[in-house]
Scaffold this motif. Structure first.
Motif, mmCIF file in Angstrom:
data_model
loop_
_atom_site.group_PDB
_atom_site.id
_atom_site.type_symbol
_atom_site.label_atom_id
_atom_site.label_comp_id
_atom_site.label_asym_id
_atom_site.label_seq_id
_atom_site.Cartn_x
_atom_site.Cartn_y
_atom_site.Cartn_z
ATOM 1 N N GLU A 186 43.754 27.595 40.441
ATOM 2 C CA GLU A 186 44.457 27.075 39.266
ATOM 3 C C GLU A 186 45.244 28.172 38.566
ATOM 4 O OE1 GLU A 186 41.384 23.492 37.950
ATOM 5 O OE2 GLU A 186 41.116 25.500 37.133
ATOM 6 N N VAL A 187 44.692 29.388 38.558
ATOM 7 C CA VAL A 187 45.366 30.505 37.894
ATOM 8 C C VAL A 187 46.666 30.862 38.613
ATOM 9 C CG1 VAL A 187 45.194 32.976 37.362
ATOM 10 C CG2 VAL A 187 43.255 31.465 36.904
ATOM 11 N N ILE A 241 50.558 38.596 37.328
ATOM 12 C CA ILE A 241 49.164 38.170 37.375
ATOM 13 C C ILE A 241 48.315 39.199 38.116
ATOM 14 C CG2 ILE A 241 47.591 36.469 38.376
ATOM 15 C CD1 ILE A 241 48.826 35.493 35.850
ATOM 16 N N ALA A 269 40.487 30.501 40.736
ATOM 17 C CA ALA A 269 41.618 31.352 41.116
ATOM 18 C C ALA A 269 42.802 30.518 41.585
ATOM 19 C CB ALA A 269 41.188 32.326 42.209
ATOM 20 N N ASP A 289 39.520 41.378 36.866
ATOM 21 C CA ASP A 289 39.386 40.026 37.408
ATOM 22 C C ASP A 289 39.613 40.129 38.921
ATOM 23 O OD1 ASP A 289 38.854 37.385 37.219
ATOM 24 O OD2 ASP A 289 40.721 36.797 36.264
ATOM 25 N N VAL A 338 40.588 37.254 41.685
ATOM 26 C CA VAL A 338 41.990 36.841 41.730
ATOM 27 C C VAL A 338 42.823 37.884 42.464
ATOM 28 C CG1 VAL A 338 44.019 36.265 40.338
ATOM 29 C CG2 VAL A 338 41.763 35.495 39.617
ATOM 30 N N SER A 348 38.282 32.952 38.214
ATOM 31 C CA SER A 348 38.845 33.907 37.266
ATOM 32 C C SER A 348 38.020 33.875 35.983
ATOM 33 C CB SER A 348 40.303 33.561 36.962
ATOM 34 O OG SER A 348 40.797 34.370 35.909
ATOM 35 N N ARG A 381 38.947 29.813 34.729
ATOM 36 C CA ARG A 381 39.415 28.773 35.649
ATOM 37 C C ARG A 381 39.270 29.274 37.075
ATOM 38 N NH1 ARG A 381 45.371 27.251 34.343
ATOM 39 N NH2 ARG A 381 45.505 29.481 33.892
ATOM 40 N N TYR A 417 40.439 33.979 32.745
ATOM 41 C CA TYR A 417 41.079 32.725 32.336
ATOM 42 C C TYR A 417 40.106 31.541 32.321
ATOM 43 C CZ TYR A 417 45.425 35.283 33.148
ATOM 44 O OH TYR A 417 46.446 36.206 33.113
ATOM 45 N N SER A 426 45.232 41.118 36.502
ATOM 46 C CA SER A 426 43.919 40.942 37.116
ATOM 47 C C SER A 426 43.242 42.291 37.345
ATOM 48 C CB SER A 426 44.047 40.193 38.447
ATOM 49 O OG SER A 426 44.582 38.907 38.245
ATOM 50 N N ASN A 450 55.981 34.836 34.161
ATOM 51 C CA ASN A 450 54.665 34.414 34.634
ATOM 52 C C ASN A 450 54.709 34.250 36.148
ATOM 53 O OD1 ASN A 450 51.995 33.492 34.635
ATOM 54 N ND2 ASN A 450 52.622 31.365 34.379
#
Length: 342
Positions: free
Chosen positions: A110-111, A296, A108, A305, A308, A101, A106, A104, A300, A291
């Motif tokens: 972890e996201v 997300i 994907a 993004d 993701v 990602s 990080r 972020y 994305s 969240n």
């Protein structure tokens, strides 16, 4: 049964490969170059530098080679799967690289970890309560079909089914959060709080209560009517008339005979609803600021993004394919007349 499952798994792999290529191809058609986006910061540092344009172009080409976007679509697809080499090495899904990602900064994985936990947590509550209400209510309406209570429920379900989810969310926010002040408007926890243990769970449930109520309310209409239709059809069978003619207790007729015959269509509803807990609710999660994976996914797409978003869509495809297999196997368990291996 084993041969049937093996055959289905082979079909699922073929379908998964076809759909994954189609989705990868569609995202590749989007007029967006990740290398150019990543090189923008480098471009800003080249101000008043001789040969700035040449250095910038070289940086873009270097990033394209690193990302593999200078390759053709088939080579990039195989590299993304981990079945082909990008920059001389295998580093795709099969090797555990689920994507990165850039929004972020990080991986994907972890996201999506925390949003997936939140989505499953919320939707498990919704699934349990919704099925706990709709199945008994649908059976009750089918047994008392044509009565005033059945008519009232049918009118209510039609109204609830017809109202869009975002309208229901807005009305519930105005009524329960603003007018009555029972629940917060949005968010996942009290701002600035640092609760742990049971206090943390209690605070999260307090913030999730209103979106959970909205999701339960919006699911009641369609599910209740579905169960009612299945039970009404089962109660009209000749075997049910025979059971009643034999003098069996009405509860035995309804729950042991009629409900068993109505299970086939209901199984599709129940398992499909349970599988849907992984996809989240795009509308509810965005309105209430939750969240979850639905929110997300939207973010994305908005932020380009795509790794993701593509990973999420692949996950939905896998869950859908496995869900169809589970439904077919459940048919055989619910009705011995169904032979899933033929």
């Amino acid at each position: 049964m084993g041969k049937y499952m093996l055959k289905r798994l082979v079909y699922m792999v073929i379908v998964l490969l076809i759909l994954s290529f189609v989705m990868f191809f569609v995202y590749s058609l989007v007029p967006f170059d990740r290398a150019v986006a990543e090189a923008e910061q480098y471009k800003q540092s080249l101000k008043n530098t001789p040969n700035a344009g040449q250095l910038y172009n070289e940086r873009v080409e270097q990033l394209r080679r690193e990302l593999g976007t200078d390759q053709d679509i088939v080579t990039r697809y195989l590299g993304w799967l981990g079945m082909g080499k990008i920059n001389g090495r295998y580093n795709g899904i099969l090797q555990g690289n689920l994507g990165y990602s850039y929004e972020y900064d990080r991986t994907a994985r972890e996201v999506l970890t925390d949003p997936m936990k939140n989505t499953v947590f919320i939707n498990i509550f919704v699934t349990i309560f919704a099925l706990g209400i709709t199945i008994p209510l649908g059976i009750f309406c089918a047994v008392h079909r044509g009565s005033k209570r059945d008519t009232a429920v049918q009118v209510g379900t039609i109204v609830g089914y017809s109202i869009p989810v975002f309208i229901t969310s807005i009305v519930f926010i105005w009524l329960f959060a603003i007018l009555l002040g029972w629940f917060p408007v949005s968010g996942m926890k009290t701002p600035g709080s640092n609760y742990t243990g049971f206090a943390k769970l209690k605070d999260e449930l307090y913030y999730m209560a209103l979106p959970i109520i909205v999701m339960i309310f919006t699911s009641l209409g369609g599910m209740t009517r579905y169960v009612r239709a299945s039970m009404s059809e089962a109660l009209a069978l000749d075997c049910i008339r025979t059971a009643r003619a034999k003098g069996l207790v009405e509860k035995t007729v309804i729950y042991s005979h009629a409900f068993r015959n109505a299970l086939i269509p209901i199984i599709t509803l129940v398992i499909g609803w349970f599988i849907g807990i992984f996809s989240g609710s795009l509308v509810v999660e965005n309105i209430f600021g939750l969240n979850g994976v639905g929110r997300i996914y939207i973010l994305s797409l908005q932020n380009k993004d795509f790794e993701v978003a593509l990973l999420l869509q692949m996950f939905y495809v896998v869950v859908g394919l496995l869900g169809n297999l589970v439904i077919d196997l459940a048919y055989g368990l619910a009705d011995p007349r169904v032979r899933v291996n033929k």
